[in-house]
Scaffold this motif. Structure first.
Motif, PDB file in Angstrom:
ATOM      1  N   ASN C  12       0.852  -1.190  -0.012  1.00 56.76           N
ATOM      2  CA  ASN C  12      -0.154  -0.062  -0.028  1.00 56.76           C
ATOM      3  C   ASN C  12       0.923   1.171  -0.081  1.00 56.76           C
ATOM      4  O   ASN C  12       0.459   2.140   0.334  1.00 56.76           O
TER       5      ASN C  12
ATOM      6  N   ASP D 798      -6.338   1.697  -7.155  1.00 57.61           N
ATOM      7  CA  ASP D 798      -5.241   2.270  -7.120  1.00 57.61           C
ATOM      8  C   ASP D 798      -4.827   3.239  -8.304  1.00 57.61           C
ATOM      9  O   ASP D 798      -5.271   2.814  -9.545  1.00 57.61           O
ATOM     10  N   ARG D 807      -5.263   6.181  -3.929  1.00 57.01           N
ATOM     11  CA  ARG D 807      -5.965   5.060  -3.630  1.00 57.01           C
ATOM     12  C   ARG D 807      -7.714   5.895  -3.806  1.00 57.01           C
ATOM     13  O   ARG D 807      -7.738   6.672  -3.053  1.00 57.01           O
TER      14      ARG D 807
END
Lengths: 422, 102, 222, 1002
Positions: C12, D798, D807
């Motif tokens: 992430n 994303d 995101r």
């Protein structure tokens, strides 16, 4: 024995009369009897609630063969350690009705007991500091009014008129957006409440037995027959426990458990000052509440400790936080000084409401779990509990406060809606 | 004001770093639906609340974020031991204890 | 399912910007914009220097310290031994690893390298682990000067006395009414890792605490 | 008449001018206000609380009950300071806090008659004929009470705190404390030594003794120098240890600038030291006990040790002719000091018959008259003592055995022995123990890591104090891990006179019985007399606590430091029992009153509570946002344009979102990163609905219950990848939810492999919402297919937004097409500005929490904490659809939903309300009834949780909870308001706008 019903009444005249005889002839406020072998009702716990229960048992129900058994001295527990605030503006109907009964009794209590409990209806303000506070205040005041309880929502400028020293600047960290106001709320002299009820109960024939600790609850076939004490066994057809922080310990003696947690609730007083605060100011959001006693002390309530404890003291950071809140609300009080701080042990239910209940043991009753709201309820608590004990069924106002709510789920959650239930 | 030994940080830290999480060693009933309302109410709300020795959970909120257990005397506030989750206390009795021993 | 995202790896990390024109702001930018360089000197003295070393890469790492694969993998990627003793940190100048909990560490790496580091770590270690980029959520500030010990005493109940807290030590604790990871560097100064949303509050607090000694707040090198 | 100043040549301090009650006086550098007043012959410093009697200075320190003054004026005034503890500074202004119209002439005091009408507890017995009488009387009672005045302006001073850690804390820097600190310091232990006075030395400062052949003061300064040379020692003068709390936590108040006066207050006025000490030595000394005799409150009646202190330390003789009244040898020192100062000692009146010993011999040798077997039974004089009435006493000191005689004097010093200052030990819960030898309470068995030494421990000889202090210091250090437990330092050499036993005497008998004798004061500040205590006992107030509360004994600002033991002794006698049976004294903090501001520290004003900012905060400020406090966060509430009211702004913002596009800073939502093989299982156990089948790229809304079945939090959880989730929480719930997740994982299900990390601060969220939202995003994001087919509602992707990796979540709290753009917070403001730039052609409108509330309410979306209150289940909120009934695991709270009360039919349920008058907005919090005309108490059906005017709907609307509401659609209910209005409204569905939810799916 000479029952003190012949007790001389207190009055300005009696003061003058006694002054002439150098105050040598005042009667005892209550006797100091030896326990009898047997009573109709033994009340365990000689605090305000226990003494009020005894008084109303005798007065309302004619049950005078009653003993109040107290391990220390009368009114020596939370009665002696609270911040003396009285209000009835609770959110939920069940709580509101109970506290309003208490309020009505407060309003005539000094006259009824012939003992000045110094009930002072100087009003109670609950401040709101954010939008949700104001929604909750609006909700509570509306509910109060429809329940017949006085209440108003005030604006900051109306608040400023009542409490000139309060910081109502919109620029502070948590500005005051408004408040609820119960004019009938106020304070009373806490010790006097216990003494007034004690003298009243004694006059009606109740035995007040101090320095006697209950060490066991004797049962036979599931029914109470009396209590073991440090002065020996005392027989009783009914045993009513009103022992606040010690209720869990009492319940254990009868093989019962209670949904209680006992924690120290802290309070402090300043040095005496000339009158500078004419009402009670409470703030849940910044967490502090304050009033000024007739003696001139600022009486300040802090929070409870976050953990269970029976030490009559608390964590210092609770006091620090409270005084930060007080200095935020009253920047002028920053130079005032704390004279004394202390803690009382409050027994709190998961829903911040009391337990007034029969139990699974016949003849055994509990009145506990008042948390931080006990003092203001004193007359109402005693009244409905006496009725419950006398008739062996819950007084209608006490019914919602039975123990079975913890299995049915019918909790009366004063936590969520009314915030801290001081 | 307590000073609490965190068994993970292996240090004694100020009370302000921790938050109290109630009585320790209360297991969630494995089959909640099999519980009566009374039994379930018991699990939800009824606590020992002893005057004396108490096994309780603390969360090291501003420290290592671990939960652990503490054995504390609720009268003297003396902490007798800190021990990790899943372990049993070694101190289980104290002289003159009163209160509920469930 | 058709919507499955192309990259199966659960990274992430999205902090690396592709365009230099993108403006980037450290948590203290607002405060520094108002107060930067302000010297509250008392007779010219500066007892406290608060310096933000913002915009570094911060990664939260979870895993099992008993696993040699895990500890060795981390060491291989970072070039720093994973500290296993509570309250300690290891550093090689560029990369630092701070012990946060029995299975939790904070990695601080040069700004912009957090993505690469995460990818490399995910290649080097496996099993029940977690790596989370939290670079945007915190910042590092260095406290130095003669008054630093007193300022820390004003701010935290933790004992930062040299006998108890020497170089190489770190601790997560309360700082004023917020929290911080405090570590002591070899040069005797202290690094604080604080949360972004509390940065202005803590900077105000530190400035206020340092006022009586004279203090300066500034941006450090990236 | 001799001057009150004793000339000390070079030691005379420089003159300082000050004002007292408006009059200008001269004092000297080094004086306390009390010393300066005594030097100026000011006898009356206050009036008593109840009877208005004139009162003078009695003591010289923390025990002083009478000399209570208000210092300074305006915002820097301080009420209720003791003149004995106020250091003199140039320009000091002090005023008495009592006496009306003045302390010299007081109306109350002149009405001596009133005294008789005010026995203890008189107010419990009167003013209650009716409620009205009390309501009338109370304000007068309040006015008459109270001491000083609170400031009325904000405090301009600064206070702060230091968190201290030490191995040994020594409290008190008298002989025992100094020795203890030296011993401990020598071992290398970290030592703090604190003393409430401005200089260290304690009793040695007023002693005439020599140590090692040098004056005491020299030994003291030598010792202080020695201590200062250790870098492991911190010396804190002017620092009162006022509270001793659990786990050896002690609080010290250091007064840093008070002695310089308000003009000098530039730094920190007072500093609170919060000390964790490994070990503590309490060397707090002892407080002399006055004897209780008739009219013992007349100005000029003082403590013996105080007289000595004024003479020896301050060079002030508070009179000319001294009568010293004692029960013990130690007080002879005062007569000797007085004699040495060249003043007349009229007599020493000693209650003991034939006292023998070194002190008595020494006094006799000096030619001092000793009346042994006598007592002062009464002081004579009005505004100043003129004579002492003395009479022979029996051996027990319980009765007068002969006719009294009068001794003319202007100073009457008394000593009934000493009470160890056990306050701090008592704070720890240690039960004080009565000692017949010491005639006082000694510290009880230690409950904490502390020990007492010296006078605090009942040891009064100087040698004993030094020895005990040294021993205590060594022992404390050793127990903290330093040195050995034996003291190593040499003690100074000196000789001292040996004392003979004292007599235990408290109330001095009078020829009249107590109730008829002139008032014999026990607690000076609160006018508690021996007769009052006896009366309380007679009335049945037998417990010492009852007596204290009934008479108010010990409740003054001095907390009974002088009076409590005397009071207890008098009560014991009245009850015919010993002092130990009567009770112990329980002291509570503060030892002396402590400034609120110092306890609050720097956590006031803007630092009272953290203000949390998002990355876009500066933009919001620059663009004129009005802010709302949400927990600690500052969130934009609305963005008014010039001339707009809140109502205007919100209407404009609402219309913009529904008709074009708006943008909201949603960064404050809690965000928790969840990773691990069991993450899905874990989330499924915590939320009411299932997550096991949630695919990567997908989001799901969930509700979290407490185990009691009540809603606790809600939010969207996204599956980021295999075993990886991101959970959104409410803004206020973030920390609580993280702790909640950790709780269940760590304590109940440690076998589930899952890790949680807060990423709330890492991500900044900009919500772009409205029919044109896609068009805005398209302009800045090219690498994501934003079409409805491939990026559906409740998906996330994303992508790159304005060159920043981002995101994007397609979730919606407005019911409109929405994209929530998340970027690391460093890019927060940049992205925000880029999105606004991109949206300019659509007139993108920034909006705040108020508009957010309106828009979500139009859709019937709940806000936990506003529409719920901790007593609402998902079913109550008409959200049965979110409860996964078929889940294998009984999720948290599930069982509670089946309890008899939670399945009840007529629970309050979540519905919409539409006011019949479309322009009328119901107040949030309005209560709902069926019949507005019913009698009070009304039967309340529920309340309004959210209520707004909707510019989009063109009418007002509300959300509410109503008993059985879901089956009452179309019914009209009523909201009777406080202002007398009644608003009628129809129960309708809680979804007012786009009920099918088409708009969010476009």
């Amino acid at each position: 024995m000479k029952l003190p019903s012949a007790k001389a009444r207190y009055s300005g005249l009696s003061l003058i009369k006694n002054a002439l005889s150098y105050h040598e002839n005042w009667q005892r406020a209550w006797r100091n009897p030896k326990p009898k072998t047997d009573y109709d009702v033994v009340i365990v716990g000689g605090g305000g609630h226990g003494l009020a229960t005894a008084y109303y048992l005798a007065k309302e129900h004619g049950i005078t063969n009653v003993a109040v058994v107290e391990k220390g001295y009368l009114g020596g527990g939370n009665t002696a350690r609270n911040t003396t605030i009285i209000r009835s503006n609770y959110l939920w109907d069940e709580a509101a009705h109970l506290y309003e009964l208490a309020m009505k009794l407060w309003e005539g209590l000094s006259q009824e007991l012939n003992f000045n409990v110094m009930f002072s209806q100087r009003g109670v303000l609950n401040l709101g500091h954010n939008l949700q506070d104001m929604r909750d205040i609006e909700r509570r005041v509306n509910a109060n009014r429809l329940n017949g309880i006085d209440g108003e929502v005030l604006t900051p400028s109306q608040i400023k008129d009542i409490v000139p020293l309060l910081n109502t600047s919109p620029d502070c960290r948590y500005p005051v957006l408004g408040a609820s106001w119960q004019p009938r709320g106020g304070t009373a002299r806490h010790d006097a409440v216990a003494w007034g009820y004690a003298r009243g109960a004694d006059a009606l024939g109740v035995d007040l037995i101090q320095q006697t600790e209950v060490t066991g609850i004797r049962r036979q076939n599931g029914t109470v027959i009396g209590v073991e004490t440090t002065q020996g066994f005392i027989g009783a057809r009914k045993v009513a426990c009103v022992t606040a922080g010690n209720s869990g310990v009492m319940a254990a003696m009868a093989g019962l458990r209670l949904p209680l947690e006992s924690r120290p609730l802290q309070a402090l007083v300043s040095e005496p000052l000339k009158p500078c605060l004419d009402t009670v100011v409470m703030s849940n959001a910044v967490h502090g509440y304050i009033s000024q006693s007739d003696k001139g002390d600022l009486v300040i309530g802090a929070g409870t400790d976050a953990y269970n404890g029976y030490g009559q003291r608390g964590s210092f950071h609770v006091i620090e936080h409270t005084l930060q809140a007080i200095c935020e609300l009253f920047p002028a009080f920053s130079r005032v000084r704390m004279n004394r701080q202390w803690g009382g042990i409050v027994d709190t239910c998961p829903d911040a409401c009391p337990v007034i209940s029969k139990t699974s043991v016949d003849g055994l009753y509990f009145n506990c779990g008042w948390g931080t709201g006990g003092f203001k309820a004193t007359p109402g608590s005693g009244f409905v509990f006496a009725d419950t004990v006398a008739n062996d069924r819950p007084h209608p106002l006490a019914a919602p406060f039975s123990l079975d709510r913890f299995s049915s789920g019918a909790l009366i959650d004063e936590h969520g809606a009314a915030g801290v239930a001081h | 004001m307590l000073e609490i030994y965190c068994p993970y940080c292996r240090e004694t830290r100020e009370e302000e770093e921790f938050s109290y999480s109630g009585e320790a060693h209360i297991a969630r009933p494995p089959e909640p639906e099999a519980q009566s309302d009374e039994q379930w109410g018991d699990y939800l709300f009824f606590r020992k609340n002893p005057r004396g020795l108490h096994h309780e959970m603390w969360y090291h909120q501003t420290g290592c974020r671990r939960y652990f257990n503490v054995t504390r005397d609720t009268v003297s506030y003396q902490i007798l031991e800190s021990y990790p989750m899943g372990e049993n206390p070694t101190v289980t009795t104290v002289a003159n204890q009163t209160g509920d021993a469930r | 399912m058709s919507e499955i995202i192309e990259d199966k790896a659960t990274t992430n990390t999205v902090s690396a910007s592709v365009n230099a024109a993108v403006s980037i702001e450290s948590p203290l930018h607002y405060f520094l914009g108002k107060f930067s360089g302000m010297a509250q000197a008392k007779k010219g003295a500066v007892g406290l220097v608060v310096e933000e070393a913002g915009l570094r890469g911060h990664l939260n790492l979870r895993g099992n310290p008993q696993s040699e694969l895990f500890t060795a993998g981390v060491e291989q990627v970072l070039g720093v031994t994973l500290p296993l003793s509570p309250g300690t940190f290891e550093t090689n100048g560029d990369n630092s690893i701070y012990w946060l909990g029995p299975n939790e560490w904070l990695l601080i790496v040069p700004g912009g390298s957090e993505g690469r580091t995460e990818t490399a770590l995910r290649q080097a270690i496996s099993g029940h682990i977690a790596i989370v980029d939290i670079s945007g959520g915190q910042t590092l500030i260095n406290l130095s000067g003669e008054a630093v010990a007193t300022v820390l005493k004003k701010s935290s109940g933790y004992d930062f006395h040299p006998r108890h807290f020497g170089p190489g030590r770190c601790v997560q604790t309360t700082l004023a009414k917020a929290t911080a990871l405090v570590s002591k560097k070899a040069d005797g100064s202290f690094d604080l890792v604080i949360r972004r949303s509390f940065a202005d509050y803590l900077a105000s607090w530190l400035l206020d605490a340092g006022r009586e000694f004279g203090c300066r707040i500034e941006t450090g090198q990236r | 008449m001799l001057t009150r100043r004793i000339d000390r040549g070079a030691d005379n301090g420089k003159p300082i001018y000050f004002r007292f009650n408006g009059k200008r006086y001269q004092g000297r550098q080094g004086d306390t206000l009390a010393a300066a007043l005594l030097a100026n012959g000011v006898d009356i410093v206050g009036r008593s609380f109840k009877y208005g009697r004139p009162r003078g200075i009695v003591g010289h320190g923390a025990e002083e009950p009478n000399a209570i003054v208000q210092i300074s004026h305006g915002s820097q005034t301080v009420p209720n300071l003791r003149a004995t503890q106020v250091e003199l500074y140039e320009g000091l202004e002090a005023n008495s806090v009592s006496g009306w119209p003045s302390v010299d002439f007081d109306i109350k005091g002149s009405l001596g008659l009133l005294g008789g009408l005010m026995p203890p507890g008189f107010y419990y017995k009167t003013f209650m004929g009716s409620k009205k009488i009390w309501e009338f009387s109370e304000p007068w009672i309040r006015k008459a009470a109270g001491l000083g005045r609170a400031p009325v302006e904000a405090d301009p001073d600064v206070y702060d705190k230091l968190n201290q850690h030490c191995d040994v804390l020594v409290v008190g820097a008298g002989p025992a404390g100094l020795m203890a600190a030296l011993e401990a310091a020598r071992t290398g232990a970290r030592v703090i030594i604190a003393d409430e006075q401005n200089e260290f030395g304690g009793s040695l400062l007023a002693a005439t003794q020599t140590l090692d052949g040098k004056p005491c003061r020299e030994w003291v300064s030598q010792t202080i120098t020695e201590l200062s040379n250790f870098n492991n020692v911190e010396l804190l003068p002017r620092s009162t240890v006022f509270g001793y709390y659990d786990h050896n936590f002690l609080a010290i108040l250091e007064r840093r600038t008070d002695h310089l006066g308000p003009v000098a207050t530039t730094g920190v006025r007072q500093r609170l030291h919060r000390v964790r000490a490994r070990q503590v030595v309490l060397a707090t000394g002892a407080i002399e006990r006055p004897l209780v005799f008739a009219n013992n409150d007349v100005p000029g009646v003082m403590l013996a040790s105080s007289v000595s202190t004024y003479v020896n330390r301050y060079g002030v003789a508070p009179g000319n002719k001294l009568v010293l009244f004692t029960t013990n040898d130690g007080a002879y020192q005062t007569a000797i000091d007085w004699h040495s100062a060249g003043r007349e000692v009229v007599a020493v009146v000693d209650t003991r018959h034939n006292p023998k010993g070194e002190w008595v011999d020494y006094a006799r040798k000096l030619g001092i008259d000793i009346l042994d077997g006598y007592g002062v039974i009464e002081a004579r004089g009005g505004k100043r003592v003129k004579a002492a009435l003395v009479a022979p006493l029996n051996r027990e000191g319980s009765a007068v055995t002969g006719p009294p005689q009068t001794l003319s004097c202007d100073l009457l010093a008394s000593s009934g022995g000493w009470s160890p200052a056990i306050h701090l030990s008592s704070h720890t819960g240690a039960k004080p123990v009565w000692s017949d030898d010491v005639v006082g309470f000694l510290p009880g068995e230690s409950k904490q890591k502390e020990r007492s030494a010296g006078a605090a421990n009942g040891t009064y000889s100087l040698l004993g104090c030094l020895q005990e202090g040294a021993r205590a210091g060594a022992e404390a250090a050793q127990q903290a891990g330093f040195g050995t437990d034996t003291s190593q330092l040499p003690l100074p050499k000196f000789t001292e006179l040996q004392e003979q036993p004292q007599q235990a005497l408290f109330l001095v008998p009078h020829s009249k019985r107590t109730s008829r004798a002139p008032k014999q004061f026990v607690d000076f500040q609160l006018d508690v007399t021996a007769a009052g205590i006896e009366l309380a006992a007679r009335e049945g107030y037998e417990s010492v606590e009852h007596v204290k509360r009934y008479t108010a004994m010990g409740f003054g600002t001095d907390q009974g430091k002088l009076g409590n033991i005397n009071g207890m002794a008098i009560l014991s006698k009245a009850l015919g029992q010993g002092i130990p049976e009567t009770g112990t004294t329980i002291f509570r903090p503060s030892y002396t009153p402590t400034t609120f501001g110092a306890i609050a520290g720097r956590d006031v004003k803007e630092l009272f509570d953290p203000e949390r900012y998002t990355a876009m905060h500066r933009w919001h400020v620059e663009n004129g946002a009005a802010f709302e406090n949400v927990g600690q966060w500052k969130r934009p509430w609305y963005f008014p344009k010039p001339g707009e009211t809140m109502h205007d702004a919100v209407n404009r913002e609402c219309l913009a979102v529904r008709n074009s596009v708006g943008i909201l800073d949603a960064s404050t939502l809690g965000k928790i990163d969840i990773q691990g093989p069991d993450a899905a299982e874990f989330i499924t156990r915590i939320y009411t609905n299932a997550y096991l089948k949630l695919a990567p790229g997908k989001c799901r809304y969930g509700v979290m219950l407490k185990e009691d079945g009540m809603i606790f939090d809600d939010g969207v959880t996204a599956c980021l990848g295999e075993n990886h989730y991101l959970m959104f929480t409410t803004t206020g719930g973030a920390a609580g939810v993280l702790a909640w997740l950790e709780l269940w994982q760590q304590t109940e299900w440690p076998e589930l492999e899952v890790y949680f990390t807060s990423v709330t601060d890492h991500w900044t969220t900009a919500t772009v919402t409205g029919p044109n939202a896609r068009k805005v995003i398209e302009k800045v994001c090219q690498d994501v297919d934003l079409s409805n087919d491939s990026f559906k509602f409740m998906d996330w992707r994303d992508g790159t937004v304005a060159d920043v990796k981002a995101r994007i979540f397609r979730i919606s709290f407005t019911g409109e097409l929405s994209f929530e753009v998340n970027v690391p917070a460093h890019y927060g403001r940049y992205i925000w500005e880029k999105l606004i730039e991109a949206g300019r052609e659509f007139d993108i409108t920034p909006y705040g929490t108020e508009t957010m509330h309106v828009l979500r309410a139009e859709k019937g979306f709940i806000i936990v904490g506003q529409d719920t209150d901790g007593s609402m289940t998902p079913q109550d909120m008409n959200m049965d659809w979110v409860v996964g009934k078929k889940k294998a695991f009984s999720f948290i709270g599930k069982r509670s939903l089946e309890r008899s009360d939670t399945v009840r039919e007529n629970r309050k349920q979540f519905v919409g309300l539409k006011p019949l008058n479309e322009k009328e907005v119901l107040p949030e919090g309005a209560q709902i009834v069926n019949d507005p005309n019913q009698a009070i108490p009304m039967d309340m059906q529920g309340h309004v949780t959210s209520s707004y005017y909707s510019a989009n709907l063109g009418h007002s609307f509300a959300l509410a909870v109503v008993k059985g509401g879901l089956n009452r659609m179309g019914e009209v209910v009523h909201c009777p308001l406080a202002d007398g209005r009644n608003i009628a409204a129809e129960i309708v569905s809680s979804v007012f706008y786009d009920p099918k939810g088409d708009r969010q799916n476009v």
